[in-house]
Structures are given as C-alpha cells and as structure tokens.
Enzyme design. Structure first.
Site, PDB file in Angstrom:
ATOM      1  N   LYS A 102     -55.203 -28.628  60.778  1.00 41.04           N
ATOM      2  CA  LYS A 102     -53.992 -29.101  59.766  1.00 41.04           C
ATOM      3  C   LYS A 102     -53.453 -30.404  60.357  1.00 41.04           C
ATOM      4  CE  LYS A 102     -49.820 -28.374  57.205  1.00 41.04           C
ATOM      5  NZ  LYS A 102     -50.339 -29.131  55.986  1.00 41.04           N
ATOM      6  N   HIS A 104     -50.244 -22.813  60.705  1.00 42.13           N
ATOM      7  CA  HIS A 104     -51.307 -23.071  59.921  1.00 42.13           C
ATOM      8  C   HIS A 104     -52.598 -23.236  60.816  1.00 42.13           C
ATOM      9  CE1 HIS A 104     -48.599 -24.683  56.988  1.00 42.13           C
ATOM     10  NE2 HIS A 104     -49.634 -24.442  55.942  1.00 42.13           N
TER      11      HIS A 104
HETATM   12  P1  NAD Z   1     -59.548 -31.546  54.452  1.00 47.42           P
HETATM   13  O1  NAD Z   1     -59.497 -32.580  55.467  1.00 47.42           O
HETATM   14  O2  NAD Z   1     -60.425 -30.198  54.483  1.00 47.42           O
HETATM   15  O3  NAD Z   1     -60.071 -32.109  53.040  1.00 47.42           O
HETATM   16  C1  NAD Z   1     -59.635 -33.196  52.658  1.00 47.42           C
HETATM   17  C2  NAD Z   1     -60.885 -34.097  51.828  1.00 47.42           C
HETATM   18  O4  NAD Z   1     -60.235 -35.284  51.305  1.00 47.42           O
HETATM   19  C3  NAD Z   1     -61.943 -34.518  52.712  1.00 47.42           C
HETATM   20  O5  NAD Z   1     -63.163 -33.959  52.355  1.00 47.42           O
HETATM   21  C4  NAD Z   1     -61.952 -35.974  52.865  1.00 47.42           C
HETATM   22  O6  NAD Z   1     -63.158 -36.605  52.866  1.00 47.42           O
HETATM   23  C5  NAD Z   1     -61.203 -36.296  51.375  1.00 47.42           C
HETATM   24  N1  NAD Z   1     -60.756 -37.554  51.167  1.00 47.42           N
HETATM   25  C6  NAD Z   1     -59.940 -38.229  52.061  1.00 47.42           C
HETATM   26  N2  NAD Z   1     -59.843 -39.482  51.218  1.00 47.42           N
HETATM   27  C7  NAD Z   1     -60.302 -39.349  50.075  1.00 47.42           C
HETATM   28  C8  NAD Z   1     -60.512 -40.442  49.211  1.00 47.42           C
HETATM   29  N3  NAD Z   1     -60.152 -41.746  49.185  1.00 47.42           N
HETATM   30  N4  NAD Z   1     -61.356 -40.111  48.190  1.00 47.42           N
HETATM   31  C9  NAD Z   1     -61.775 -38.849  47.977  1.00 47.42           C
HETATM   32  N5  NAD Z   1     -61.829 -38.162  49.094  1.00 47.42           N
HETATM   33  C10 NAD Z   1     -60.953 -38.062  49.800  1.00 47.42           C
HETATM   34  O7  NAD Z   1     -58.076 -31.027  54.073  1.00 47.42           O
HETATM   35  P2  NAD Z   1     -57.479 -29.861  53.206  1.00 47.42           P
HETATM   36  O8  NAD Z   1     -57.190 -28.647  54.272  1.00 47.42           O
HETATM   37  O9  NAD Z   1     -58.370 -29.407  52.103  1.00 47.42           O
HETATM   38  O10 NAD Z   1     -55.949 -30.277  52.760  1.00 47.42           O
HETATM   39  C11 NAD Z   1     -55.921 -31.395  52.000  1.00 47.42           C
HETATM   40  C12 NAD Z   1     -54.592 -31.597  51.908  1.00 47.42           C
HETATM   41  O11 NAD Z   1     -54.023 -30.681  51.037  1.00 47.42           O
HETATM   42  C13 NAD Z   1     -53.472 -31.659  52.976  1.00 47.42           C
HETATM   43  O12 NAD Z   1     -52.612 -32.830  53.073  1.00 47.42           O
HETATM   44  C14 NAD Z   1     -53.066 -30.355  53.031  1.00 47.42           C
HETATM   45  O13 NAD Z   1     -51.726 -30.342  53.886  1.00 47.42           O
HETATM   46  C15 NAD Z   1     -52.730 -30.322  51.513  1.00 47.42           C
HETATM   47  N6  NAD Z   1     -52.683 -28.747  51.049  1.00 47.42           N
HETATM   48  C16 NAD Z   1     -51.743 -28.629  50.068  1.00 47.42           C
HETATM   49  C17 NAD Z   1     -51.468 -27.155  49.611  1.00 47.42           C
HETATM   50  C18 NAD Z   1     -50.748 -27.235  48.586  1.00 47.42           C
HETATM   51  O14 NAD Z   1     -50.798 -25.919  48.040  1.00 47.42           O
HETATM   52  N7  NAD Z   1     -50.124 -28.231  47.995  1.00 47.42           N
HETATM   53  C19 NAD Z   1     -52.494 -26.288  50.032  1.00 47.42           C
HETATM   54  C20 NAD Z   1     -53.218 -26.536  51.148  1.00 47.42           C
HETATM   55  C21 NAD Z   1     -53.478 -27.772  51.868  1.00 47.42           C
END
Ligand code: NAD
Length: 269
Positions: free
Chosen positions: A161, A157
């Site tokens: 991440k 990744h």
């Molecule tokens: P990122 O850090 O770019 O985004 C996360 C966002 O969530 C940030 O903007 C942060 O400020 C916000 N956030 C945190 N706590 C919050 C709250 N209490 N209320 C509102 N917003 C809040 O991360 P990302 O790359 O977008 O990934 C996010 C999650 O999704 C990770 O756990 C990642 O592993 C997961 N993910 C899952 C999939 C899937 O298909 N299931 C795919 C990609 C990423």
C-alpha cells in the site's frame, strides 16, 4: 431492467481484478470496458484472462476515448494523479464516476470537488458497508467520550500500500474531529515523539502497520483512566470493496451532478 455498463480503470491492479470479478457476477451490471495504463505489463491481455473467466469480449485498453460508447459509469481504483486526469475526462464526456482511489492531497481533493459540479462523483476511501457504519458509530463515540479521552486511530494494510495513514483512517479522524468541532489538521499527530506532552491538548494520534497481505484493518480507540472503548473493522477480502463499488455505480447511474460519499449511497444519510 437495463443493465448499467461500467468501465473499470486500473483493471490489472489488486482492486481492478476483483472489480472485474464483481462486475461479471452482478445481475444488474455489465462489464463494458477494462482500462489500464500504457506500460502496464498486463496491457494487451484480455480482461477475462486476468480473472480466469476466459474471453468475455472486453479488451483491455489504455485510453477511455477508445471505449467511451461502451460504458455508462467509470469506476476508478488507480492513483491520485490518474484519478484527477480521469475526472477531467469524465466531466468532458458526461460520465458519472465512482472513485475508490486514496492518497489525494488537498489540491487534488479540491479539483475533484470542482469537477463534481459538472458530473456526479462518489468519492469513498472505503467502499465496505461495515466501514461506513463504523464512520456513523464514531460520531456517537466522539459525542459521548471524545471530549475527555485519548483518541488513537490504528490501521494496518498489506506491504504494497502506497499511502499512509490510509484514506479510511484519515476519514475516521475527520469524522471524530468534525463531531468535536475541531479541524483535523490542528489535532492530528502522526508520530510518537512528544506524544505525552501532546496529550495535554486534545489530539487524534495515528499509527500505521504495513505488513504481509493484510487487506485492511482499522481501529478507533477512546481511552480514559479506568476504561477504554475500541471500535474495529477488519476486511478479509477485497470483494467487500468491489461490491460496494458496484452499489455506487448503480446508484450513480441516475444521480444529479455533485460530490457524494458512500454513506449517501448506502442510505445512512
Ligand atoms: P494497485 O497498484 O494494485 O493497482 C492500481 C492499478 O492502477 C495498477 O494496475 C496501475 O497500473 C493502474 N493505473 C495507474 N494509473 C493508471 C491510469 N492512468 N490509467 C489506467 N490505469 C492506471 O493498487 P490497488 O491495491 O488495486 O489500489 C488502488 C487504489 O485503490 C489505491 O489508492 C488504494 O488505496 C485504493 N483502495 C480503495 C479501496 C476503497 O474501498 N475505496 C479499497 C482498496 C484499495
């Protein structure tokens, strides 16, 4: 047909911005709300500006209470602690939830399962169609070759991440372990030290790459002396996860309470 209104939490994150684009483009979905945590540098910015669509009449807020009448299903891609808090909120307010966040510990997973008695939840570490097909293919590979081969799961990744191994890699390990009638905790190996000795008992070894802007790559390797089988999935755009999240949100809108996975959403089981 009435559109399903979604709220996207984590709206200014990597996935959040892609989810907003997917929601805006989807014919059966309306973007009802965009939620970010207070303190995010992008708070106060119109969600439309985040993805270059100009004003779309959805304001970025930091609290689901402020927009609870504006959406039917909450889509969460944030962090494990935030997800559990949001699940409590959703259970209290009767809002189905699609959870894409990864990196939960066993206590947090247990809490989500408990809350799913009071609301429908899809919990999916990877919402891409191809990865969920890969989970299915792994069952066959583990049934046929898993008893006698060395098993390795390799994932890569982007450099930002937070969790490792990825939630998808761990789910791949669980699928293989379940098929073999084993407990992943007992057969997982996360480092190379002692790997040669460990090969004498059946193990599933994990390797992690964190580099550059890799969107997400997963390989399961079943290796014997003389042959090996590799099953690989590569995601090249976050849109594949976002489109999966839209499918999960539509599916959830008419579901009974309970904990579901993406294979159920896609009709694989
Ligand atoms: P990122 O850090 O770019 O985004 C996360 C966002 O969530 C940030 O903007 C942060 O400020 C916000 N956030 C945190 N706590 C919050 C709250 N209490 N209320 C509102 N917003 C809040 O991360 P990302 O790359 O977008 O990934 C996010 C999650 O999704 C990770 O756990 C990642 O592993 C997961 N993910 C899952 C999939 C899937 O298909 N299931 C795919 C990609 C990423």
């Amino acid at each position: 047909m009435e559109k399903v209104r979604v709220a996207i939490v984590g709206a200014s994150g990597r996935m959040g911005r892609t989810l907003i684009e997917a929601a805006l483009a989807h014919p059966q979905i309306r973007l009802g709300a965009a939620i970010e945590r207070a303190g995010s540098t992008l708070m106060g910015v119109d969600a439309g500006d985040l993805v270059g669509h100009g004003s779309i009449g959805v304001t970025l807020v930091d609290n689901p209470d402020l927009v609870r009448d504006d959406f039917d299903v909450l889509i969460d891609f944030t962090s494990p602690d935030a997800t559990v808090e949001l699940a409590v909120w959703c259970a209290t307010h009767g809002k189905p939830m699609a959870i894409g966040t990864t990196g939960f510990n066993s206590h947090q997973k247990g809490r989500i399962a408990e809350l799913a008695q009071d609301l429908p939840i899809v919990l999916a570490p990877n919402m891409a169609v191809g990865v969920n097909l890969l989970f299915k293919l792994l069952e066959t590979a583990a049934q046929v070759m898993g008893e006698y081969t060395d098993i390795e799961i390799i994932e890569g990744h982007h450099r930002y991440k937070k969790d490792a191994p990825s939630g998808t890699a761990l789910r791949m390990g669980e699928v293989i372990a379940d098929t073999l009638g084993r407990d992943l905790e007992e057969c997982a190996i996360y480092g190379r030290e002692g790997i040669t000795e460990e090969r004498d008992r059946q193990t599933i070894a994990f390797s992690t790459i964190r580099a550059g802007d890799i969107v997400g790559e997963h390989t399961a390797l079943f290796a014997d002396i003389g042959e090996r089988l590799e099953i690989t999935h590569k995601a090249s755009s976050r849109m594949t996860f976002a489109n999966g999240a839209m499918r999960a949100a539509l599916w959830l809108a008419s579901r009974e309470n309970g904990l579901y996975d993406m294979q159920q959403v896609l009709g694989f089981k």
